[in-house]
Motif scaffolding. Structure first.
Motif, PDB file in Angstrom:
ATOM      1  N   ASP A 159       0.832  -1.214   0.000  1.00  0.00           N
ATOM      2  CA  ASP A 159       0.000   0.000   0.000  1.00  0.00           C
ATOM      3  C   ASP A 159       0.861   1.257   0.000  1.00  0.00           C
ATOM      4  N   LYS A 160       1.875   1.247   0.840  1.00  0.00           N
ATOM      5  CA  LYS A 160       2.771   2.408   0.917  1.00  0.00           C
ATOM      6  C   LYS A 160       3.504   2.601  -0.413  1.00  0.00           C
ATOM      7  N   TRP A 161       3.967   1.505  -1.028  1.00  0.00           N
ATOM      8  CA  TRP A 161       4.646   1.588  -2.324  1.00  0.00           C
ATOM      9  C   TRP A 161       3.716   2.174  -3.377  1.00  0.00           C
ATOM     10  N   CYS A 162       2.459   1.748  -3.368  1.00  0.00           N
ATOM     11  CA  CYS A 162       1.482   2.242  -4.349  1.00  0.00           C
ATOM     12  C   CYS A 162       1.289   3.757  -4.243  1.00  0.00           C
ATOM     13  N   SER A 163       1.434   4.299  -3.053  1.00  0.00           N
ATOM     14  CA  SER A 163       1.221   5.743  -2.882  1.00  0.00           C
ATOM     15  C   SER A 163       2.268   6.565  -3.629  1.00  0.00           C
ATOM     16  N   ASN A 164       3.393   5.954  -4.000  1.00  0.00           N
ATOM     17  CA  ASN A 164       4.454   6.653  -4.734  1.00  0.00           C
ATOM     18  C   ASN A 164       4.550   6.231  -6.194  1.00  0.00           C
ATOM     19  N   THR A 165       3.594   5.446  -6.672  1.00  0.00           N
ATOM     20  CA  THR A 165       3.611   4.947  -8.053  1.00  0.00           C
ATOM     21  C   THR A 165       2.208   5.088  -8.644  1.00  0.00           C
ATOM     22  N   PRO A 166       2.072   4.856  -9.948  1.00  0.00           N
ATOM     23  CA  PRO A 166       0.732   4.898 -10.543  1.00  0.00           C
ATOM     24  C   PRO A 166      -0.094   3.639 -10.270  1.00  0.00           C
ATOM     25  N   PHE A 167       0.472   2.666  -9.572  1.00  0.00           N
ATOM     26  CA  PHE A 167      -0.236   1.414  -9.326  1.00  0.00           C
ATOM     27  C   PHE A 167      -1.162   1.509  -8.122  1.00  0.00           C
ATOM     28  N   ASP A 168      -2.231   0.708  -8.186  1.00  0.00           N
ATOM     29  CA  ASP A 168      -3.140   0.529  -7.057  1.00  0.00           C
ATOM     30  C   ASP A 168      -3.114  -0.936  -6.662  1.00  0.00           C
ATOM     31  N   LEU A 169      -3.175  -1.179  -5.376  1.00  0.00           N
ATOM     32  CA  LEU A 169      -3.319  -2.539  -4.864  1.00  0.00           C
ATOM     33  C   LEU A 169      -4.805  -2.845  -4.928  1.00  0.00           C
ATOM     34  N   ILE A 170      -5.217  -3.670  -5.897  1.00  0.00           N
ATOM     35  CA  ILE A 170      -6.660  -3.849  -6.132  1.00  0.00           C
ATOM     36  C   ILE A 170      -7.233  -5.082  -5.426  1.00  0.00           C
ATOM     37  N   ALA A 171      -6.379  -6.011  -5.024  1.00  0.00           N
ATOM     38  CA  ALA A 171      -6.879  -7.202  -4.328  1.00  0.00           C
ATOM     39  C   ALA A 171      -5.752  -7.853  -3.546  1.00  0.00           C
ATOM     40  N   THR A 172      -6.126  -8.432  -2.412  1.00  0.00           N
ATOM     41  CA  THR A 172      -5.181  -9.245  -1.643  1.00  0.00           C
ATOM     42  C   THR A 172      -5.891 -10.541  -1.274  1.00  0.00           C
ATOM     43  N   ASP A 201      -2.678  -8.277  -6.014  1.00  0.00           N
ATOM     44  CA  ASP A 201      -2.888  -7.867  -7.399  1.00  0.00           C
ATOM     45  C   ASP A 201      -2.774  -6.350  -7.514  1.00  0.00           C
ATOM     46  N   PHE A 202      -2.079  -5.919  -8.561  1.00  0.00           N
ATOM     47  CA  PHE A 202      -1.838  -4.497  -8.794  1.00  0.00           C
ATOM     48  C   PHE A 202      -2.327  -4.111 -10.186  1.00  0.00           C
ATOM     49  N   TYR A 203      -2.757  -2.850 -10.312  1.00  0.00           N
ATOM     50  CA  TYR A 203      -3.243  -2.358 -11.603  1.00  0.00           C
ATOM     51  C   TYR A 203      -2.885  -0.881 -11.746  1.00  0.00           C
ATOM     52  N   ALA A 204      -2.549  -0.508 -12.980  1.00  0.00           N
ATOM     53  CA  ALA A 204      -2.338   0.903 -13.316  1.00  0.00           C
ATOM     54  C   ALA A 204      -2.866   1.142 -14.728  1.00  0.00           C
ATOM     55  N   ASP A 205      -3.394   2.328 -14.975  1.00  0.00           N
ATOM     56  CA  ASP A 205      -3.785   2.693 -16.338  1.00  0.00           C
ATOM     57  C   ASP A 205      -2.533   2.870 -17.156  1.00  0.00           C
ATOM     58  N   PRO A 206      -2.469   2.505 -18.387  1.00  0.00           N
ATOM     59  CA  PRO A 206      -3.532   1.983 -19.259  1.00  0.00           C
ATOM     60  C   PRO A 206      -3.510   0.457 -19.342  1.00  0.00           C
ATOM     61  N   GLY A 207      -4.125  -0.209 -18.418  1.00  0.00           N
ATOM     62  CA  GLY A 207      -4.247  -1.665 -18.481  1.00  0.00           C
ATOM     63  C   GLY A 207      -3.001  -2.448 -18.096  1.00  0.00           C
ATOM     64  N   VAL A 208      -2.160  -1.889 -17.260  1.00  0.00           N
ATOM     65  CA  VAL A 208      -0.952  -2.587 -16.807  1.00  0.00           C
ATOM     66  C   VAL A 208      -1.289  -3.288 -15.490  1.00  0.00           C
ATOM     67  N   SER A 209      -1.175  -4.613 -15.503  1.00  0.00           N
ATOM     68  CA  SER A 209      -1.534  -5.355 -14.295  1.00  0.00           C
ATOM     69  C   SER A 209      -0.516  -6.468 -14.047  1.00  0.00           C
ATOM     70  N   PHE A 210      -0.364  -6.792 -12.780  1.00  0.00           N
ATOM     71  CA  PHE A 210       0.503  -7.895 -12.387  1.00  0.00           C
ATOM     72  C   PHE A 210       0.104  -8.332 -10.995  1.00  0.00           C
ATOM     73  N   TYR A 211       0.588  -9.492 -10.606  1.00  0.00           N
ATOM     74  CA  TYR A 211       0.391  -9.916  -9.223  1.00  0.00           C
ATOM     75  C   TYR A 211       1.693 -10.457  -8.661  1.00  0.00           C
ATOM     76  N   VAL A 212       1.769 -10.441  -7.339  1.00  0.00           N
ATOM     77  CA  VAL A 212       2.930 -10.936  -6.605  1.00  0.00           C
ATOM     78  C   VAL A 212       2.455 -12.040  -5.673  1.00  0.00           C
TER      79      VAL A 212
END
Length: 131
Positions: free
Chosen positions: A11-24, A32-43
């Motif tokens: 969550d803290k990392w997301c605050s400094n990037t365009p990504f959002d933590l969309i699911a845990t 799961d992380f997501y950023a516009d335009p359609g960039v997604s990944f999971y860890v």
């Protein structure tokens, strides 16, 4: 580090990037992380008692090639923190996010290392055969 602490780091990392933590998903230890335009990944986060390391992946075929740099980093020697892994993923995705040069340098540096090794070997061999 328990999963909730890892989620807080994410969550803290997301605050400094365009990504959002969309699911845990705590049972799978997946974020799961997501950023516009359609960039997604999971860890997938390692279990404390396990020798595994983090694993990054994307269900988007457009995103997968960009994750290779991060996957190589994770599999290299030494344990990584979640923050280090997320930073490497962010660098990997900079071109897809339309962000300037920082990652271009990384890819050029990575490609240059691969390309430079072969010519040096060729030059060395040529030098040896000429002597």
């Amino acid at each position: 580090m328990d999963f909730q602490q890892l989620a807080d780091v994410a969550d803290k990392w997301c605050s400094n990037t365009p990504f959002d933590l969309i699911a845990t998903e705590e049972t799978e230890r997946r974020m799961d992380f997501y950023a516009d335009p359609g960039v997604s990944f999971y860890v997938l986060c390692p279990d404390n008692g396990c020798g595994d390391n983090f694993h990054v992946w994307s269900e988007s075929e457009d995103c997968l090639p960009f994750l290779q740099l991060a996957q190589d980093y994770i599999s290299s020697c030494g344990k990584k923190t979640l923050h280090e892994v997320l930073e490497k993923v962010f660098k990997s995705f900079r071109p897809l996010l339309g962000l300037p040069d920082a990652d271009d340098d990384t890819f050029e540096e990575y490609s240059a290392d691969v390309e430079e090794d072969e010519p040096e070997a060729d030059h060395h061999q040529m030098g040896v055969s000429q002597q």
